[in-house]
Enzyme design. Structure first.
Site, PDB file in Angstrom:
ATOM      1  N   GLU A   1       0.078  -1.324   5.588  1.00  0.00           N
ATOM      2  CA  GLU A   1       1.187  -0.866   6.427  1.00  0.00           C
ATOM      3  C   GLU A   1       0.998   0.584   6.871  1.00  0.00           C
ATOM      4  O   GLU A   1       1.291   0.942   8.019  1.00  0.00           O
ATOM      5  CB  GLU A   1       2.510  -1.007   5.656  1.00  0.00           C
ATOM      6  CG  GLU A   1       3.753  -0.782   6.499  1.00  0.00           C
ATOM      7  CD  GLU A   1       4.279   0.654   6.476  1.00  0.00           C
ATOM      8  OE1 GLU A   1       5.249   0.930   7.202  1.00  0.00           O
ATOM      9  OE2 GLU A   1       3.704   1.489   5.747  1.00  0.00           O
TER      10      GLU A   1
ATOM     11  N   ASP B   1       0.819  -1.208   0.000  1.00  0.00           N
ATOM     12  CA  ASP B   1       0.000   0.000   0.000  1.00  0.00           C
ATOM     13  C   ASP B   1       0.851   1.256   0.000  1.00  0.00           C
ATOM     14  O   ASP B   1       2.066   1.209   0.241  1.00  0.00           O
ATOM     15  CB  ASP B   1      -0.950   0.004   1.201  1.00  0.00           C
ATOM     16  CG  ASP B   1      -0.209  -0.081   2.535  1.00  0.00           C
ATOM     17  OD1 ASP B   1       0.800  -0.801   2.607  1.00  0.00           O
ATOM     18  OD2 ASP B   1      -0.646   0.569   3.512  1.00  0.00           O
TER      19      ASP B   1
END
Length: 480
Positions: A146, A79
């Site tokens: 994350e 991400d």
């Protein structure tokens, strides 16, 4: 469209990175980029496995002759932080990034670039698809979520991994090897206020502040970048009779707020003094904020005031935001002065229809050192009548200067580049701390090319640091 001057070497890495930038991948919406990884793995005949939260491990067989070498984990997150400038029309759930090359840097057009951590993902995929790379058996770990609190690493099924050495490719300074990272935690706070209709004699205003640099709340917290929330409060605190209608500032817990809006009303006769105060403060800010923030703009515009907090409640909210801690709290005495031991980021404030929402996060190397700050913030919140909602924390990665992988990486770096790499810890929440807690015996080393402005629209990747980064990665794999 790929820029005409888009980098070419190493070819596999740059092609994977371009493809990744064309796939929207905000946190918690990584399905499409995860599928890209899976498709590349299946095209190479590599087995893969996913856990319940969407983390993926790709199992890459060893190069011929390296079958007996121990398995190595290469870890990155899929991400990216999604931040853009106010004037940029971009839907991070749908639109590909628009890339450009300027003065040796790769950037995106007024949005985050996602080199954090897309360039590491691209490097891992390049190791798999480039037949010239010699490597032991590999487990390519791609985690999700994350950037909103290390959710993927927190919920990782560590049973998918067998390697006892791990290369994390999520740090952002070339010629530096990282062996430690901060832990962290945070909160959201809420409180409801009664609202009233705007009374006669009040003038409504919209105060907009934009143009600050913003940035990463860990690795840039020591740069004393302007926090839009604090500057907005600086303008409004002490205005007699001010009544708040709405606030919207900040985007995420790990981003230093770069812009914001406040909607308020005050006695009409206070308006000229407020305009003059704004002009004065704008000059003062440029006198002490870093050069990266000198593009700030602050402006007042008329606003139709309807539903407002009382003057007393408005003053209480502004007082709370004024005293709420933000920035570096202590520095590491044994390391260079840019290594922060403890910090806090006042990240988001929203006020709408009388409902106040505040988000803040903190980072630490020593969890015990963080406890007084945590208690102080929660005490402040209770004094202000806020409900406290702690966010799940995560552990730090304690430096190990006896690491065999560190010794190997340092020696190889000297041999390849005739430069002694700096050995550091980073004041950011790498997933290494959580992964180490799940696999205590794993030896971890982290490195990467140079990235600046992560978590902001000025994010950029220094192109000429990517080839040596790739050279170190592939040479290290070849001798493991």
């Amino acid at each position: 469209m790929k820029p005409e001057n888009y980098p070419q070497t190493p070819s596999h890495l740059w092609e994977h990175f371009y493809q990744i930038t064309q796939i929207p991948r905000p946190s918690k919406a990584e399905a499409a980029v995860r599928q890209y990884v899976i498709d590349r793995a299946e095209a190479r005949g590599c087995r893969w496995q996913a856990d319940a939260v969407g983390n993926v491990v790709v199992y890459v067989p060893a190069s011929p002759g390296m079958e007996a070498s121990g398995t190595v984990i290469i870890q990155n997150h899929l991400d990216m932080v999604t931040v853009k400038t106010e004037d940029k029309a971009h839907d991070f759930d749908r639109d590909p990034l628009q890339l450009r090359v300027e003065d040796g840097w790769l950037k995106a057009d007024r949005t985050t670039l996602g080199a954090d951590n897309g360039i590491g993902c691209a490097a891992a995929l390049a190791v798999m698809t480039d037949d010239s790379v010699q490597h032991p058996p590999l487990e390519l770990l791609f985690t999700v979520d994350e950037e909103t609190g290390l959710g993927g690493a927190r919920e990782l099924d560590a049973g998918m991994l067998s390697g006892d050495r791990m290369l994390n490719l999520d740090t952002e300074d070339w010629n530096e090897l990282y062996i430690g990272c901060a832990g962290g935690g945070g909160w959201t706070f809420t409180r409801g206020f009664a609202t009233e209709a705007a009374a006669d004699g009040l003038a409504g205003f919209h105060l907009n502040l934009k143009g600050l640099a913003g940035g990463h709340s860990g690795i840039q917290i020591h740069e004393q970048l302007g926090n839009a929330i604090k500057l907005l409060v600086d303008v409004l605190q002490g205005v007699e009779g001010l009544r708040l209608g709405g606030i919207a500032a900040g985007v995420a817990h790990n981003v230093i707020p770069r812009e914001g809006d406040v909607y308020f009303a005050c006695p009409a006769e206070a308006a000229p003094a407020l305009e003059a105060r704004l002009d004065t403060l704008s000059g003062h800010w440029r006198g002490y904020l870093p050069a990266a923030d000198h593009g700030l703009e602050a402006a007042l515009a008329p606003w139709r005031a309807e539903s407002l907090l009382s003057a007393a409640d408005s003053a209480a909210v502004l007082d709370l935001l004024a005293v709420f801690p933000h920035g570096a709290q202590s520095y590491n005495l044994a390391q260079p002065a840019d290594l922060v031991d403890l910090s806090i980021n006042l990240a988001r404030v929203e006020l709408a229809a009388g409902e106040l929402f505040i988000e803040s996060s903190f980072r630490f190397f020593n969890a015990d050192q963080a406890q007084p700050l945590r208690r102080a913030v929660e005490s402040l919140a209770r004094l202000a009548g806020l409900e406290v909602h702690p966010m799940a924390g995560y552990p730090g990665w304690q430096p190990d200067f006896t690491s065999a992988l560190l010794a190997q990486g340092k020696a190889l770096h000297r041999r390849l580049f005739d430069v002694e790499p700096a050995v550091k810890a980073i004041h950011a929440g790498l997933e290494c701390g959580l992964l180490k807690s799940k696999k205590p015996d794993v030896d971890i080393l982290s490195f990467g090319p140079t990235i600046r402005g992560a978590h902001s629209p000025s994010e950029r990747l220094q192109i000429d640091t990517v080839p040596p980064f790739w050279q170190l990665l592939t040479a290290l794999l070849a001798e493991m």
